[in-house]
Design an enzyme around this catalytic site. Sequence first.
Site, PDB file in Angstrom:
ATOM      1  CG  ASP A  40      -2.206   0.845   0.867  1.00 55.41           C
ATOM      2  OD1 ASP A  40      -3.296   0.247   0.777  1.00 55.41           O
ATOM      3  OD2 ASP A  40      -2.083   2.075   0.665  1.00 55.41           O
ATOM      4  CB  VAL A  76       0.279  -0.785  -8.314  1.00 55.76           C
ATOM      5  CG1 VAL A  76      -0.186  -1.601  -7.129  1.00 55.76           C
ATOM      6  CG2 VAL A  76      -0.639   0.415  -8.557  1.00 55.76           C
ATOM      7  CG  ASN A  99      -7.818  -4.237  -3.513  1.00 51.49           C
ATOM      8  OD1 ASN A  99      -9.040  -4.299  -3.599  1.00 51.49           O
ATOM      9  ND2 ASN A  99      -7.200  -3.495  -2.591  1.00 51.49           N
ATOM     10  CB  SER A 151     -15.863  -0.937 -10.892  1.00 55.46           C
ATOM     11  OG  SER A 151     -16.931  -0.072 -10.587  1.00 55.46           O
ATOM     12  CE1 TYR A 164     -12.420   2.897  -9.821  1.00 59.47           C
ATOM     13  CE2 TYR A 164     -14.757   2.696 -10.339  1.00 59.47           C
ATOM     14  CZ  TYR A 164     -13.655   2.317  -9.592  1.00 59.47           C
ATOM     15  OH  TYR A 164     -13.793   1.357  -8.618  1.00 59.47           O
ATOM     16  CB  SER A 165     -16.272   3.672 -16.824  1.00 61.74           C
ATOM     17  OG  SER A 165     -17.018   4.495 -16.038  1.00 61.74           O
ATOM     18  CB  ALA A 166     -12.031   4.097 -19.735  1.00 61.39           C
ATOM     19  CE  LYS A 168     -11.634  -0.492 -10.491  1.00 61.42           C
ATOM     20  NZ  LYS A 168     -10.485  -1.228  -9.901  1.00 61.42           N
TER      21      LYS A 168
HETATM   22  P1  NAI Z   1      -9.752   1.807  -0.482  1.00 62.74           P
HETATM   23  O1  NAI Z   1      -9.467   3.228  -0.800  1.00 62.74           O
HETATM   24  O2  NAI Z   1     -10.150   1.477   0.911  1.00 62.74           O
HETATM   25  O3  NAI Z   1      -8.536   0.883  -0.871  1.00 62.74           O
HETATM   26  C1  NAI Z   1      -7.682   1.135  -1.943  1.00 62.74           C
HETATM   27  C2  NAI Z   1      -6.261   1.076  -1.436  1.00 62.74           C
HETATM   28  O4  NAI Z   1      -5.369   1.220  -2.537  1.00 62.74           O
HETATM   29  C3  NAI Z   1      -5.932   2.182  -0.455  1.00 62.74           C
HETATM   30  O5  NAI Z   1      -5.459   1.629   0.764  1.00 62.74           O
HETATM   31  C4  NAI Z   1      -4.855   2.991  -1.166  1.00 62.74           C
HETATM   32  O6  NAI Z   1      -3.879   3.554  -0.299  1.00 62.74           O
HETATM   33  C5  NAI Z   1      -4.251   1.971  -2.112  1.00 62.74           C
HETATM   34  N1  NAI Z   1      -3.596   2.587  -3.255  1.00 62.74           N
HETATM   35  C6  NAI Z   1      -4.032   3.617  -4.008  1.00 62.74           C
HETATM   36  N2  NAI Z   1      -3.140   3.909  -4.966  1.00 62.74           N
HETATM   37  C7  NAI Z   1      -2.115   3.026  -4.836  1.00 62.74           C
HETATM   38  C8  NAI Z   1      -0.904   2.810  -5.561  1.00 62.74           C
HETATM   39  N3  NAI Z   1      -0.580   3.583  -6.596  1.00 62.74           N
HETATM   40  N4  NAI Z   1      -0.096   1.804  -5.166  1.00 62.74           N
HETATM   41  C9  NAI Z   1      -0.427   1.020  -4.098  1.00 62.74           C
HETATM   42  N5  NAI Z   1      -1.547   1.211  -3.369  1.00 62.74           N
HETATM   43  C10 NAI Z   1      -2.392   2.188  -3.741  1.00 62.74           C
HETATM   44  O7  NAI Z   1     -10.908   1.345  -1.495  1.00 62.74           O
HETATM   45  P2  NAI Z   1     -11.671  -0.037  -1.725  1.00 62.74           P
HETATM   46  O8  NAI Z   1     -13.103   0.294  -1.851  1.00 62.74           O
HETATM   47  O9  NAI Z   1     -11.252  -1.047  -0.752  1.00 62.74           O
HETATM   48  O10 NAI Z   1     -11.178  -0.411  -3.200  1.00 62.74           O
HETATM   49  C11 NAI Z   1     -10.386  -1.533  -3.520  1.00 62.74           C
HETATM   50  C12 NAI Z   1     -10.528  -1.797  -4.999  1.00 62.74           C
HETATM   51  O11 NAI Z   1     -11.864  -2.191  -5.297  1.00 62.74           O
HETATM   52  C13 NAI Z   1     -10.245  -0.597  -5.893  1.00 62.74           C
HETATM   53  O12 NAI Z   1      -9.585  -1.028  -7.056  1.00 62.74           O
HETATM   54  C14 NAI Z   1     -11.626  -0.091  -6.240  1.00 62.74           C
HETATM   55  O13 NAI Z   1     -11.624   0.645  -7.429  1.00 62.74           O
HETATM   56  C15 NAI Z   1     -12.366  -1.391  -6.344  1.00 62.74           C
HETATM   57  N6  NAI Z   1     -13.804  -1.286  -6.221  1.00 62.74           N
HETATM   58  C16 NAI Z   1     -14.361  -1.001  -5.019  1.00 62.74           C
HETATM   59  C17 NAI Z   1     -15.720  -0.932  -4.913  1.00 62.74           C
HETATM   60  C18 NAI Z   1     -16.381  -0.697  -3.622  1.00 62.74           C
HETATM   61  O14 NAI Z   1     -17.636  -0.754  -3.586  1.00 62.74           O
HETATM   62  N7  NAI Z   1     -15.651  -0.452  -2.539  1.00 62.74           N
HETATM   63  C19 NAI Z   1     -16.604  -1.079  -6.088  1.00 62.74           C
HETATM   64  C20 NAI Z   1     -15.913  -1.435  -7.290  1.00 62.74           C
HETATM   65  C21 NAI Z   1     -14.560  -1.525  -7.341  1.00 62.74           C
END
Ligand code: NAI
Length: 318
Positions: A40, A76, A99, A151, A164-166, A168
């Site tokens: 992270d 990442v 993720n 997503s 984001y859509s593109a 995902k």
């Molecule tokens: P979150 O914000 O709690 O977790 C995402 C994590 O990724 C954060 O801890 C952040 O610090 C880390 N992060 C961001 N950029 C980074 C990078 N460049 N390198 C390493 N780490 C990085 O959000 P959540 O909801 O847990 O999302 C997880 C995944 O699920 C994401 O890809 C999100 O787009 C996807 N998602 C989530 C949904 C939801 O309902 N929560 C719905 C659809 C997709």
Amino acid sequence: MADELRFDGRVVLVTGAGGGLGREYALAFASKGASVVVNDLGGDAKGGGKNSAAADKVVEEIRSQGGRAVADYHSVEDGEKVVQTALDAFGRIDILINNAGILRDRSFGRISDLDWDLVHRVHLRGAFKVTRAAWPHMRKQKYGKIIMTSSTSGVLGNFGQANYSAAKLGLVGLSNTLSIEGSKYNIHCNSIVPLASSRLTQGIIPPDVMDVVKPEYVAPYVVYLCHESCPETGGVFQLAGGWAAELRWHQAAGVVLFGKGGQVPTPEMVRDNWDKVTDWSGPAKEFSNSGNFMAELLGKLQEAKEASVLAESKGTSS
Ligand code: NAI
């Protein structure tokens, strides 16, 4: 439990595991005996800043429960370095959960280059970079399980999330191709479409839904998809609050149009037959394999052309 799904000896890398869904995956895999790399960057939800505390906290949690974990603080975008952490700490990588994610929501006309690029760099390019770095190791050991996080915004679109859509939906395309290329090396790749309460969905998901879609309910599905006993690959699975279902593409009845003697059809013929292009009245047909599609297409084109040429020779062609 004799048939418990265990991951002893397996090394799991979860990107963006400092919070939300990623943290739940990391905890769940560790509780099943896996060695876990908690990656992270620790930035904010829009991709700004960085902090080692997020990953450290999850590593501490895992270790305090007797599990094995190390932290990795790279973005990442530096996929090689992220994977190197797994190799340095545990000597291999078996499972990769892509993720990490950020949001920079804007209606389409207001999206800046930065909004577009940052979202693509973290989601699509980030997953590409980490997966490409892990790929040769998985190939060599003839074993790998990869998850791409898509997503509903990607699959269905969502107002204010063009960037984001593109990215995902791009991940689903990447996953589909990796499942094909990985098959001979026993590398499986699936996409998930989660819904979960997290900092990313705060203010987007209504509060009553937030209460029932806790991220820990998604984790068991991801854990099973990555177990050696799970045969799935090339799938897309929607996961939310304990509910799960596979998503697939379907094809309408369709039509082949030819002009006289198999000539190119006119736009007017297309207009007059549009209802056949969009005819969903019959049973939905699955559309999942480009090889099958091409073989079927050739058959249909051949058949329609022969009918058109025959009709012309009898003087009945329209
Ligand atoms: P979150 O914000 O709690 O977790 C995402 C994590 O990724 C954060 O801890 C952040 O610090 C880390 N992060 C961001 N950029 C980074 C990078 N460049 N390198 C390493 N780490 C990085 O959000 P959540 O909801 O847990 O999302 C997880 C995944 O699920 C994401 O890809 C999100 O787009 C996807 N998602 C989530 C949904 C939801 O309902 N929560 C719905 C659809 C997709």
